[in-house]
Design a protein around this motif. Structure first.
Motif, PDB file in Angstrom:
ATOM      1  N   SER A  71       0.829  -1.197   0.000  1.00 43.57           N
ATOM      2  CA  SER A  71       0.000   0.000   0.000  1.00 43.57           C
ATOM      3  C   SER A  71       0.864   1.248   0.000  1.00 43.57           C
ATOM      4  N   ARG A  72       0.225   2.351  -0.362  1.00 45.58           N
ATOM      5  CA  ARG A  72       0.895   3.653  -0.388  1.00 45.58           C
ATOM      6  C   ARG A  72      -0.129   4.727  -0.031  1.00 45.58           C
ATOM      7  N   PRO A  73       0.327   5.865   0.456  1.00 46.49           N
ATOM      8  CA  PRO A  73      -0.615   6.959   0.722  1.00 46.49           C
ATOM      9  C   PRO A  73      -0.998   7.657  -0.574  1.00 46.49           C
ATOM     10  N   PRO A  74      -2.061   8.453  -0.561  1.00 43.39           N
ATOM     11  CA  PRO A  74      -2.403   9.232  -1.751  1.00 43.39           C
ATOM     12  C   PRO A  74      -1.383  10.336  -1.967  1.00 43.39           C
ATOM     13  N   SER A  75      -1.429  10.919  -3.149  1.00 48.58           N
ATOM     14  CA  SER A  75      -0.569  12.066  -3.399  1.00 48.58           C
ATOM     15  C   SER A  75      -0.947  13.201  -2.463  1.00 48.58           C
ATOM     16  N   GLU A  76       0.002  14.068  -2.212  1.00 45.96           N
ATOM     17  CA  GLU A  76      -0.290  15.216  -1.347  1.00 45.96           C
ATOM     18  C   GLU A  76      -1.369  16.092  -1.959  1.00 45.96           C
ATOM     19  N   ALA A  77      -1.388  16.210  -3.273  1.00 44.34           N
ATOM     20  CA  ALA A  77      -2.404  17.025  -3.934  1.00 44.34           C
ATOM     21  C   ALA A  77      -3.798  16.439  -3.735  1.00 44.34           C
ATOM     22  N   TYR A  78      -3.920  15.121  -3.833  1.00 42.24           N
ATOM     23  CA  TYR A  78      -5.210  14.461  -3.610  1.00 42.24           C
ATOM     24  C   TYR A  78      -5.648  14.628  -2.155  1.00 42.24           C
ATOM     25  N   ARG A  79      -4.743  14.353  -1.246  1.00 44.62           N
ATOM     26  CA  ARG A  79      -5.057  14.468   0.183  1.00 44.62           C
ATOM     27  C   ARG A  79      -5.531  15.876   0.515  1.00 44.62           C
ATOM     28  N   ARG A  80      -4.825  16.863   0.002  1.00 45.36           N
ATOM     29  CA  ARG A  80      -5.174  18.255   0.288  1.00 45.36           C
ATOM     30  C   ARG A  80      -6.525  18.613  -0.315  1.00 45.36           C
ATOM     31  N   ALA A  81      -6.805  18.099  -1.509  1.00 43.12           N
ATOM     32  CA  ALA A  81      -8.064  18.407  -2.184  1.00 43.12           C
ATOM     33  C   ALA A  81      -9.260  17.861  -1.402  1.00 43.12           C
ATOM     34  N   ILE A  82      -9.143  16.634  -0.873  1.00 48.49           N
ATOM     35  CA  ILE A  82     -10.242  16.053  -0.107  1.00 48.49           C
ATOM     36  C   ILE A  82     -10.436  16.806   1.207  1.00 48.49           C
ATOM     37  N   ILE A  83      -9.356  17.091   1.908  1.00 44.54           N
ATOM     38  CA  ILE A  83      -9.457  17.833   3.169  1.00 44.54           C
ATOM     39  C   ILE A  83     -10.062  19.212   2.932  1.00 44.54           C
ATOM     40  N   ASP A  84      -9.616  19.882   1.882  1.00 42.24           N
ATOM     41  CA  ASP A  84     -10.129  21.227   1.585  1.00 42.24           C
ATOM     42  C   ASP A  84     -11.605  21.185   1.215  1.00 42.24           C
ATOM     43  N   ARG A  85     -12.040  20.120   0.525  1.00 40.38           N
ATOM     44  CA  ARG A  85     -13.458  20.016   0.182  1.00 40.38           C
ATOM     45  C   ARG A  85     -14.315  19.954   1.439  1.00 40.38           C
TER      46      ARG A  85
END
Length: 258
Positions: A71-85
């Protein structure tokens, strides 16, 4: 004017055509369907920012190979986009195997209100065995809350679906629907045994009794999130009560009361 619905899938097998029929049966939505890995990149570039509703039917962050999983974590851009939403007050609905996604992003599971483990690990700092699964379970779904997501549903309705013996953070969520199935070790199979090549076995596997909660609502910051454990097969997709619950949930998180 129709509202926009962004659907994310991929990372877990499903029957594509019946699922497409499902997501286009839920009302007057302008549907965009993105599949991983392209979905992760698109969300990181802003695809989820302005969608009126967001549906997670994905299981990101895994590579299954050689009878094991990494497994791996999501990209920082994806993580930030979900949190910001969520921080902006825009909610989401998560279905079925989304509970297992992004194993290396603990905050994701705190947002969801639960976690499915493919391999033994830690949940909120405590050691945990791998989770359990059971396909094609016939059970009675029992509505336990008067809520926009359950509006128009009968008090009980039949379901046939895959169920999970997994972590549900009941203290953090509002219960909506429970299952009549008994969530004990003897009624499930080990996820780790399955990925290592031994399907439908619980030999040598131990797991504490689990929650029978299969639908819940929780707040993620300023935004609503609804998790529906429904969603394994075309038979499940076609269940009118499941469709009603999913439609209700999407309208609820988009700010509309059914």
């Amino acid at each position: 004017m129709s509202k926009s619905l962004l659907v994310l899938s991929g990372g877990h097998p499903y029957e594509a055509e019946p699922f497409e029929q499902l997501i286009h049966s839920l009302g007057d939505w302008d549907v965009t369907h993105l599949v991983h890995p392209e979905a992760e990149e698109a969300v990181g570039e802003g695809a989820a920012k302005d969608a009126d509703a967001l549906l997670f039917y994905d299981m990101g962050g895994y590579i299954f190979a050689d009878d094991w999983v990494t497994s791996r974590p999501p990209s920082e851009a994806y993580r930030r986009a979900i949190i910001d939403r969520f921080a902006s007050g825009r909610g989401a609905v998560a279905m079925h195997h989304a509970l297992a996604g992004w194993a290396d992003w603990p905050e994701w599971h705190d947002m969801l209100g639960g976690r499915f483990l493919y391999t033994p690990g830690k949940v909120r700092g405590a050691p945990s065995p791998d989770s359990g699964y059971r396909h094609d379970v016939d059970y009675t779904a029992q509505v336990v809350a008067d809520h926009p997501v359950t509006a128009g549903l009968p008090a009980e309705f039949p379901m046939c679906d895959e169920l999970y013996l997994a972590h549900v953070f009941e203290d953090d969520v509002t219960p909506l629907i429970r299952s009549s199935h008994t969530f004990t070790r003897d009624n499930f199979y080990s996820a780790t045994l399955a990925i290592s090549g031994t399907l439908y076995s619980n030999e040598g596997w131990e797991h504490p009794d689990g929650s029978n909660l299969v639908a819940w609502h929780k707040q993620v910051g300023a935004a609503p999130l609804v998790y529906l454990q429904f969603g394994d097969t075309p038979e499940t997709y076609a269940n009118p009560h499941m469709r009603k619950a999913l439609s209700n949930a999407l309208h609820f998180i988009a700010g509309e009361t059914p």
